[in-house]
Design a protein around this motif. Structure first.
Motif, mmCIF file in Angstrom:
data_model
loop_
_atom_site.group_PDB
_atom_site.id
_atom_site.type_symbol
_atom_site.label_atom_id
_atom_site.label_comp_id
_atom_site.label_asym_id
_atom_site.label_seq_id
_atom_site.Cartn_x
_atom_site.Cartn_y
_atom_site.Cartn_z
ATOM 1 N N LYS A 103 41.946 43.517 17.644
ATOM 2 C CA LYS A 103 41.267 44.052 18.820
ATOM 3 C C LYS A 103 39.836 43.520 18.902
ATOM 4 O O LYS A 103 39.362 43.103 19.959
ATOM 5 C CB LYS A 103 41.266 45.579 18.747
ATOM 6 N N GLU A 157 38.215 41.219 21.794
ATOM 7 C CA GLU A 157 37.056 41.708 22.532
ATOM 8 C C GLU A 157 35.912 40.702 22.471
ATOM 9 O O GLU A 157 35.286 40.379 23.472
ATOM 10 C CB GLU A 157 36.565 43.024 21.909
ATOM 11 N N HIS A 192 43.951 39.925 29.455
ATOM 12 C CA HIS A 192 43.940 41.375 29.637
ATOM 13 C C HIS A 192 45.333 41.955 29.396
ATOM 14 O O HIS A 192 45.494 42.989 28.752
ATOM 15 C CB HIS A 192 43.469 41.704 31.046
ATOM 16 N N LEU A 242 47.100 44.537 25.843
ATOM 17 C CA LEU A 242 47.897 45.757 25.775
ATOM 18 C C LEU A 242 48.774 45.770 24.524
ATOM 19 O O LEU A 242 49.176 46.816 24.035
ATOM 20 C CB LEU A 242 48.800 45.875 27.001
ATOM 21 N N MET A 263 42.083 52.378 21.176
ATOM 22 C CA MET A 263 42.176 52.476 22.628
ATOM 23 C C MET A 263 40.842 52.823 23.251
ATOM 24 O O MET A 263 40.598 52.556 24.407
ATOM 25 C CB MET A 263 43.174 53.589 23.001
ATOM 26 N N ASP A 300 38.605 49.821 24.931
ATOM 27 C CA ASP A 300 38.802 49.235 26.256
ATOM 28 C C ASP A 300 39.120 50.294 27.300
ATOM 29 O O ASP A 300 39.755 50.028 28.284
ATOM 30 C CB ASP A 300 39.890 48.164 26.215
ATOM 31 N N VAL A 347 38.051 49.367 30.643
ATOM 32 C CA VAL A 347 38.858 48.371 31.335
ATOM 33 C C VAL A 347 40.146 49.014 31.834
ATOM 34 O O VAL A 347 40.512 48.894 32.980
ATOM 35 C CB VAL A 347 39.181 47.195 30.393
ATOM 36 N N ALA A 348 40.828 49.672 30.945
ATOM 37 C CA ALA A 348 42.085 50.291 31.331
ATOM 38 C C ALA A 348 42.167 51.651 30.668
ATOM 39 O O ALA A 348 42.083 51.758 29.455
ATOM 40 C CB ALA A 348 43.244 49.428 30.863
ATOM 41 N N ARG A 394 51.464 51.085 31.244
ATOM 42 C CA ARG A 394 50.767 49.903 31.737
ATOM 43 C C ARG A 394 51.753 48.795 32.058
ATOM 44 O O ARG A 394 51.602 48.065 33.020
ATOM 45 C CB ARG A 394 49.789 49.405 30.691
#
Lengths: 736, 605
Positions: free
Chosen positions: A201, A205, A220, A224, B1, B4, B7-8, B45
């Motif tokens: 992550k 970033e 992006h 996820l 989580m 971001d 962002v989301a 998502r």
């Protein structure tokens, strides 16, 4: 034949959409995985094999090369021009086993038996592997990501690569920079796979800023994926793990990169570049930044050079002789005022078609024979052509805008018939409406008893067939069970095709106003369907990542074009009907040969979904546009990007060439129609015709080619169409 | 989580716990909740991402519940039933007991109500309407097409004229950078300073429209006004149309031609109603004209017979519309208009018709304005009315009764909010004199009326400080003026004017900034109205042109009309007197005199 049944809802258990590159649709419904062999076939990118599979999967009517169209049309023989026996001999055992296993997997027993008989192949297919099927396949691909590398090293290694690229000499810099993105993605995936979620992550970033703007959306999406379980069944992941990212490098750049890799010793970077990247090395000077940027952006990287080597017959087919009758009529009308002036014009029109060396032989693809009604139609078209206004920079077309009122967010597709007399549109509430845009109303055919009373020898039999009392300006066709995403009218205006969210393609008669055939081949939503300019054939593309070629009298596809890495969003026939272009969400355009199903062009350069495709009437150029707000023009001869037109501010949904090829019109969600000077693009292109080896410079034009912008009052443009006399018709729903 | 989350957004584990509770699983560990939350976020998502495809192919810019249903169907998950909605379904928020909740409002519906209630109107049928977006590459200016220059652009242009220059500069710079190596044969488009070249069609349109607007054919006038109110692309003609109105008012006030004044006001109204126009640049012509129609002493030949009161009311509504649309802190439009009106009320010897106009104008500007400017004068007005009512003059009587009616109508709602019940007649009489009893009745009536009719006092009002009024006036007669303004309406009897004008002449005074553009004035007489097209070669009409319409009510036609100006006393200016012959003189004489910016006969403090 595909007795797969409708979707069965299993509450809260997401289906397992293991989409294997290529022929994904068929196995998704059952939630099973393909056997590994099969996957090799599919992912190998060997389109010859893919097309063979397609041919094999074809139903009996397609497999037996007989008259594809029976009845009055009486088409030339051998529409599916693949001789099955010859193919079967060349299919090696390996492939055959894969196909058989696939058939068995899906319970296609009859086809399996049929195929066994055809090939005299009765060995028992090994079932053991199949039991393991799903798990082994996923894990074997994923396990490639297993590495014992120290997670902390990744970031340093990436930074080292980045600084190496920054410090490279300018000529090499931009070409080398292409490796950054795939390396970045694979590093991230390796980190995730090996359970270093936090590191991954942070890695993403901190370093995503180093990537190009047009990759950010994908990054992006990638962000996820934060643990190993997510990695399977995720589209962008599938693409990355199953294919090699292609990068084109000049020889010098390649050695420059190689030196760095050997100097830096081990570590993840050289390994990834070795395993995951396909470096397409060419001789010559490294490309400039603009050149590199022009073709970058697709999900599979750049198109390797050799795929665009195949010859394309982009010329037009020879026009059949126009009936003398029509000509006489014409002269009678005009009172023979200027017979001298007209003659050379006519000759010029026909001569160009006769001597075109790039035209395919007329019988390359069997085409339906001309009927009387077609001849009349051609004659009419020809007469219109003579009255056509030649468009130029100074003589811009008139634009007629058809606005849908009271339809906000409801219109999903619009099509205008070739002779500009009928407009059909599909709505999100499953309707198809057909509207006459001339004073001639739409009539229904009389009933069978009444028809039998008609004198068949009468001159006006076609008029008599129709029931005058049923004349209406608008008619509605009901049958779909979801939004209708595409409608397309046949050239003779007797048939209409529609495709929608329910995964079916429907063929409608515009004489009886009923549904004639439901083509159930795509399982997932069908995004686009388009008739061939000669009728009979049609192409479709959908969420299952395949494009398909159909004939109206076959309920199964003739060809399956598999190769895109994401949804096929738009399809378009070449004017000579020998090729089909497909545009996809993987940001590439592919051109397929209808004869053998091969992919003959891969065009990369779009930075977002491709929404609109248009071949120039001369057949040489392809214009494409979409979510990246640009119109790109491609030369079919070599697959080069030759012009880029950027001025729109939102998604472009419609592009159209004027009939004389001089003007290109585009329109989209930014509520305006723009006209571009295409004659200048053609002029400049002919100059550097000789320079085939390398990519020509892309003409990057924002203002110089733009001839006009015509804004509407908040009405997006969904369709554009030039009439035969070069009036531009556009349509869209007024957005309150 | 959490990283971001900007962002989301992601599912918090708390939500998972709440959901678990709701289905009867009470104890759920933090780890489990976190794990499930992450998984749920990922799946959601994923669904939304794929749903975007449906949105894209549906040619929409907004994600809808149908898209989500479709994607569920595609993923072989049972769709959510009953959430079909074309519109946005808002989340409600509630908090309490340390918990914050977002939920969907799901009201229970009474089936009987649904059955008995009226069936909703059917949605309109989809229709297809063709129009020409372009004809041979030229976009026609018809209502179906957007105006060539949007209102925002016009607004920007008038608020900040310098922006265009900088934009052009930027454009040039950009060209310079990008144009390297390319054949750049484009000519740099310099915007012509003289922007007012009307095409033949536009000239024809202008002629037709103006003739129709002041002609005698009422249906034709209706069409013309409709065209003015709805057609896009009029912006090029607006300067001319405004000048037409201004000139027309000037001439017809002198001639006391009520009908034409009304027609011209309707024209002004149509222009103001046109959504595609931004008229700020032309207010210096419109406002004086409209003001003239409100407060002029005499607007018609037979003041005791003709209904010029209606014109005053109409113009008053117009001025309030102008104020609403164009008042900014910079131009202080409302302040200046209000001042004109209140000055009129404050002066002893204002004619009754002007008083009526002033009251009407003020009351149209809102109850707050009425409160501040009319209420204090109520007593005085009341006395005046009484005086007139008792007098013998029939005209005065008539006028006074009109004023009375107007006051009762406009003041009562304000009084209602100002005073507390009980309303006694004596109080009212003591406070407001003659009008007291009637006011009391009106207020009582207003109180009994349902509250919905009560006027709110929320209308915006600018604080109006009594600054030194730079009224331009000569003699001791009351005048109305605006401070520091370019536009002045003066209403006063004739006094010797600026200089030696010949009788039968009218004066347009223009001030312009030093680089004096040459101006020419052409006039033609159509239907008794003088049209003047001012061809201004400078930046059109922004600060350049000051027009003064003067309407000395008592002036006879053909006599000297008199104007005074307060030019902006800031920079060096040149004042031009353009002397135009009055319409009754057949020959057109135009002379332009230039003078340095010397003090005009006015008070510049």
């Amino acid at each position: 034949m595909a007795e797969l049944g409708g979707p069965t809802y299993a509450p809260l258990t997401p289906a397992n959409p293991t989409i294997i590159n290529g022929l994904a649709a068929v196995d998704m419904q059952t939630g099973q995985h393909l056997p590994p062999q099969h996957q090799q076939v599919m992912s190998g990118g060997e389109h010859g094999l893919v097309s063979m599979v397609a041919a094999t999967v074809m139903p009996p009517p397609a497999a037996t090369p007989d008259q594809p169209s029976s009845g009055p049309t009486g088409a030339a023989p051998g529409a599916p021009a693949l001789p099955q026996d010859a193919q079967a001999n060349t299919v090696d055992r390996h492939t055959l086993v894969a196909v058989l296993q696939f058939l068995k997997n899906n319970g296609l027993k009859r086809t399996e038996d049929f195929l066994r008989q055809e090939c005299n192949f009765f060995d028992i297919v090994d079932d053991e592997k199949q039991g393991l099927g799903g798990d082994t396949e996923v894990s074997s691909v994923l396990s490639a990501y297993k590495s014992e590398g120290d997670p902390a090293k990744y970031e340093d290694a990436y930074k080292a690569l980045h600084s190496f690229i920054e410090k490279s000499l300018d000529p090499y810099k931009h070409e080398v920079a292409q490796v950054l993105y795939p390396v970045f993605v694979h590093m991230y995936l390796e980190l995730v796979y090996n359970g270093h979620e936090e590191v991954a992550k942070n890695f993403l970033e901190r370093l995503k800023g180093t990537q190009e703007e047009y990759y950010q959306e994908d990054i992006h999406r990638l962000s996820l994926v934060t643990n190993r379980e997510h990695m399977s069944g995720y589209q962008i992941m599938d693409n990355f793990r199953s294919s090699q990212f292609t990068i084109r490098l000049s020889r010098d750049t390649y050695s420059h990169l190689k030196r760095f890799l050997t100097e830096s010793g081990g570590g993840p970077v050289p390994r990834i570049i070795h395993d995951r990247l396909y470096l397409d090395v060419y001789e010559g000077v490294p490309r400039t930044k603009a050149q590199v940027m022009a073709t970058a952006g697709a999900q599979e990287g750049e198109a390797p050079r050799q795929v665009n080597k195949a010859k394309i017959y982009y010329g037009l087919l020879k026009e059949p002789e126009i009936p003398n009758l029509a000509m006489e009529e014409e002269e009678g009308e005009e009172e023979g005022d200027k017979p001298k002036k007209k003659k050379p014009k006519k000759d010029a029109l026909q001569k160009s078609k006769k001597n075109d060396p790039n035209a395919p032989p007329g019988n390359r693809i069997p085409l339906p024979e001309l009927r009387d009604i077609d001849r009349m139609e051609r004659a009419k078209a020809f007469r219109d052509t003579l009255k056509r206004v030649t468009l130029q920079k100074d003589t811009l077309p008139s634009i007629c805008f058809y606005t849908f009122l009271n339809a906000t967010g409801n219109i999903t597709s619009v099509d205008i018939s070739d002779d500009s007399s009928i407009l059909a549109y599909g709505t999100s509430d499953s309707q198809i409406r057909v509207q006459s845009i001339t004073p001639i109303k739409l009539r229904c055919m009389k009933s069978a008893e009444q028809l039998s009373d008609i004198d068949k020898e009468a001159d006006d039999v076609l008029v008599r067939m129709m029931d005058e009392r049923t004349a209406e300006p608008v008619r509605t066709l009901l049958g779909h069970a979801g939004p209708v995403y595409s409608v397309s009218m046949s050239p003779d205006r007797n048939l209409l095709l529609s495709a929608g969210e329910d995964g079916t393609i429907r063929l409608w008669s515009l004489q009886t106003w009923t549904c004639l055939v439901v083509y159930k081949g795509h399982i997932f939503p069908v995004w686009d369907v388009r008739f061939s300019p000669y009728g009979y054939y049609f192409a479709s593309g959908g969420h299952d990542r395949t494009g398909r070629l159909w004939a109206t009298d076959h309920h199964q596809p003739l060809r399956i074009f598999a190769g895109h890495f994401s949804d096929v969003d738009v399809v378009q026939f070449h004017p000579n009907s020998n090729y089909v272009a497909t545009g996809s969400s993987d940001r590439s355009i592919r051109v397929w040969d209808c004869l053998n199903g091969n992919c003959v062009r891969v065009l990369t350069g779009h930075k977002d979904i491709v929404d609109a495709l248009a071949f120039s009437p001369c057949g040489r150029f392809l214009a494409s546009a979409g979510g990246d707000k640009r119109v790109l023009v491609w030369d079919m001869a070599h697959g080069h990007l030759i012009a880029e037109m950027a001025s729109h501010t939102s998604t472009i949904y419609a592009i159209a060439f004027s009939r004389d090829c001089n003007i290109l019109a585009s329109g989209g969600m930014d509520n305006c129609v723009k006209l571009w000077d295409f004659s200048r693009v053609m002029e400049d292109n002919h100059e550097d015709d000789t320079n085939v080896a390398n990519n020509p410079d892309v003409k990057r034009c924002n203002e110089s080619l733009l001839l006009g912008t015509f804004p509407t009052k908040n009405t997006p443009v969904l369709a554009a169409h030039f009439t035969r006399r070069n009036v531009l018709l556009v349509a869209g729903p007024f957005d309150g | 989580m959490s990283d971001d989350s900007q962002v989301a957004p992601s599912f918090p584990p708390d939500s998972i716990k709440v959901v678990a509770e709701s289905i009867g699983i009470s104890s759920i560990g933090d780890d489990v909740a976190k794990e499930v939350a992450e998984e749920a976020t990922f799946r959601l998502r994923l669904l939304v991402q794929d749903g975007m495809k449906y949105m894209h192919h549906g040619k929409r810019k907004r994600f809808s519940t149908c898209d989500f249903d479709n994607v569920l169907k595609m993923k072989n998950i049972e769709p959510l039933y009953g959430l079909q909605s074309v519109e946005h379904i808002p989340f409600r928020f509630a908090s309490g007991g340390g918990r914050e909740l977002h939920f969907l409002e799901d009201k229970e519906l009474e089936i009987n109500e649904m059955v008995t209630s009226q069936t909703p109107r059917l949605p309109l049928q989809m229709t297809l309407k063709p129009h020409w977006l372009a004809i041979d590459g030229v976009q026609p200016t018809i209502p179906e097409n957007p105006p060539p220059i949007t209102k925002d652009l016009q607004k920007k242009d008038s608020v900040d004229p310098a922006a265009k220059l900088t934009a052009q500069q930027d454009h040039k710079d950009q060209k310079h950078i990008h144009g390297r190596g390319m054949k750049s044969i484009e000519t740099v488009k310099v915007k012509q300073l003289a922007t007012h070249e009307l095409s033949a069609e536009q000239q024809l349109y202008y002629k037709e429209i103006t003739e129709a607007c002041v002609g005698s054919d009422e249906p034709k006038r209706g069409e013309a006004l409709h065209s003015l109110a709805f057609d896009p692309g009029l912006h090029q003609m607006v300067p001319r149309l405004c000048t037409f109105i201004a000139e027309g008012i000037r001439v017809n006030v002198v001639q006391k031609n009520l009908a034409l004044l009304i027609y011209l006001m309707r024209m002004a109204k149509a222009l103001l109603d046109n959504q595609t126009l931004y008229l700020e640049k032309y207010l210096h012509e419109l406002v004086p004209s409209v003001m003239t129609c409100i407060v002029s002493r005499q607007l018609c030949m037979k003041p005791d017979m003709d209904n010029h009161w209606a014109l005053r009311d109409f113009a008053a509504r117009l001025i309030s519309q102008i104020c609403k649309n164009y008042n900014t802190t910079t131009n202080g439009l409302q302040t200046r208009i209000t001042r004109v009106f209140s000055k009129c009320l404050n002066t002893e010897r204002t004619p009754l018709s002007s008083v009526y106009g002033a009251v009407a104008g003020l009351s149209e500007l809102g109850p707050e304005v009425t409160k501040v400017f009319v209420m204090p004068k109520l007593k005085a007005l009341s006395d005046k009315i009484e005086q007139c009512m008792e007098g013998m003059n029939a005209y005065d009587k008539n006028a006074a009764s009109h004023i009375k009616g107007l006051l009762l109508k406009t003041v009562a709602p304000v009084l209602k909010t100002l005073r507390n019940p009980p309303d006694t007649v004596n109080d009212y009489k003591a406070e407001y004199g003659y009008l007291g009893p009637q006011l009391q009745v009106a207020v009582v009536k207003a109180r009994q009326a349902p509250p919905s009719t009560a006027t709110t006092l929320t209308a915006p009002i600018r604080a109006i400080t009594p600054t030194t009024t730079r009224i331009i006036q000569q003699g001791s007669m009351p005048g109305i003026g605006g401070i520091g303004s370019r536009t002045v309406v003066v209403n006063k009897p004739p006094t010797p004017g600026i200089s030696s004008q010949q009788p039968g002449q009218k004066v347009i005074i223009m001030t312009s900034r030093p680089p004096t553009p040459s101006q020419s004035v052409s006039t033609e007489t159509v239907g008794g109205v003088m049209k003047t097209a001012v061809v201004n070669t400078g930046a059109p009409c922004t600060t350049g042109l000051t027009t003064v319409t003067v309407n000395p009510g008592s002036l006879a036609a053909g006599s000297l009309s008199q104007a005074t100006v307060a030019p902006q006393a800031t920079t060096h200016q040149t004042t031009k007197y353009v002397v135009v012959s009055a319409p009754n003189q057949p020959s057109i004489k135009t002379e332009i005199k230039e003078e340095p910016d010397t003090p005009q006969p006015m008070d510049l403090t």
